[in-house]
Design an enzyme around this catalytic site. Sequence first.
Site, PDB file in Angstrom:
ATOM      1  CG  HIS A  25     -10.352  -3.156   7.831  1.00  0.00           C
ATOM      2  ND1 HIS A  25      -9.562  -3.757   8.799  1.00  0.00           N
ATOM      3  CD2 HIS A  25     -11.377  -4.005   7.613  1.00  0.00           C
ATOM      4  CE1 HIS A  25     -10.104  -4.913   9.145  1.00  0.00           C
ATOM      5  NE2 HIS A  25     -11.207  -5.084   8.440  1.00  0.00           N
ATOM      6  CG  ASN A  77      -2.204  -0.841   0.877  1.00  0.00           C
ATOM      7  OD1 ASN A  77      -3.073  -0.422   0.122  1.00  0.00           O
ATOM      8  ND2 ASN A  77      -2.257  -2.044   1.439  1.00  0.00           N
TER       9      ASN A  77
HETATM   10  C1  GAR Z   1      -3.296  -4.758   3.789  1.00  0.00           C
HETATM   11  O1  GAR Z   1      -4.129  -5.730   3.218  1.00  0.00           O
HETATM   12  C2  GAR Z   1      -4.088  -3.883   4.736  1.00  0.00           C
HETATM   13  O2  GAR Z   1      -5.378  -3.631   4.301  1.00  0.00           O
HETATM   14  C3  GAR Z   1      -4.070  -4.727   5.991  1.00  0.00           C
HETATM   15  O3  GAR Z   1      -2.762  -5.215   6.063  1.00  0.00           O
HETATM   16  C4  GAR Z   1      -2.264  -5.414   4.722  1.00  0.00           C
HETATM   17  C5  GAR Z   1      -0.907  -4.770   4.602  1.00  0.00           C
HETATM   18  O4  GAR Z   1      -0.292  -5.052   3.362  1.00  0.00           O
HETATM   19  N1  GAR Z   1      -4.462  -3.960   7.139  1.00  0.00           N
HETATM   20  C6  GAR Z   1      -5.214  -4.435   8.126  1.00  0.00           C
HETATM   21  O5  GAR Z   1      -5.592  -5.584   8.187  1.00  0.00           O
HETATM   22  C7  GAR Z   1      -5.561  -3.409   9.215  1.00  0.00           C
HETATM   23  N2  GAR Z   1      -6.600  -3.914  10.067  1.00  0.00           N
HETATM   24  P1  GAR Z   1       0.909  -4.201   2.789  1.00  0.00           P
HETATM   25  O6  GAR Z   1       1.961  -4.091   3.875  1.00  0.00           O
HETATM   26  O7  GAR Z   1       1.405  -4.953   1.594  1.00  0.00           O
HETATM   27  O8  GAR Z   1       0.371  -2.837   2.401  1.00  0.00           O
END
Ligand code: GAR
Length: 207
Positions: free
Chosen positions: A110, A14
Amino acid sequence: MLRLLVCVSGGGTNLQAILDAIDNGTLTNAKVEAVISNNANAYALRRAGDRGIEALCISPKAYGNRELFNRALLEAAEKIAPDLIVLAGFLVAIPQEMIAAFPDRIINIHPSLIPSFCGVGYYGLRVHEAVLARGVKVTGATVHFVDGGMDTGPILLQKAVEVEPFDTPKSLQQRVMEQAEWQILPLAIDLIANGRVKVTEGKAAIV
Ligand code: GAR
């Protein structure tokens, strides 16, 4: 120029989506000033460091108790003094003092359509496991402002994603990221950076 502090715990895809959107001009008037991770091994720190962005690790393991960790996190954020804090896969409960110090200035991505599959215990792959276990046909992602609760703040953007019969938690996670998260997180920041978001009485509106 909206100065961003991005908080991450893991891979940082992200964060990458935000950086790419700034590079390709779809996210304007914003700059990633610093990245903080609670996890020294987070690949997200490398993504930031490689681009010359200040990358800090503030790990609970380095502090005697949660209060000291919370204070260190708040102090680091106050020193950076961002206009907006973006929780981009930051799997740490945000200290109440931090929420008070940055009212309506913290957003979170989220990986579900809140209020489904959110709150305590719903993070990362667990969200997608719960979605598949329940058998829902549509899931998605949500960008919301952070208030004192867990995933309870004003919702800014949501995007739906179809669940396919052959999905595993990992394949669903990937599709939700590609089709929803990597699009609505940069978009949400762009809307805020360009003065198009108002939060009143617990609701976020695009103006
Ligand atoms: C993402 O899917 C985000 O939406 C989730 O963690 C992942 C991080 O991925 N967040 C949650 O679950 C918050 N409750 P990334 O490090 O590749 O961006």
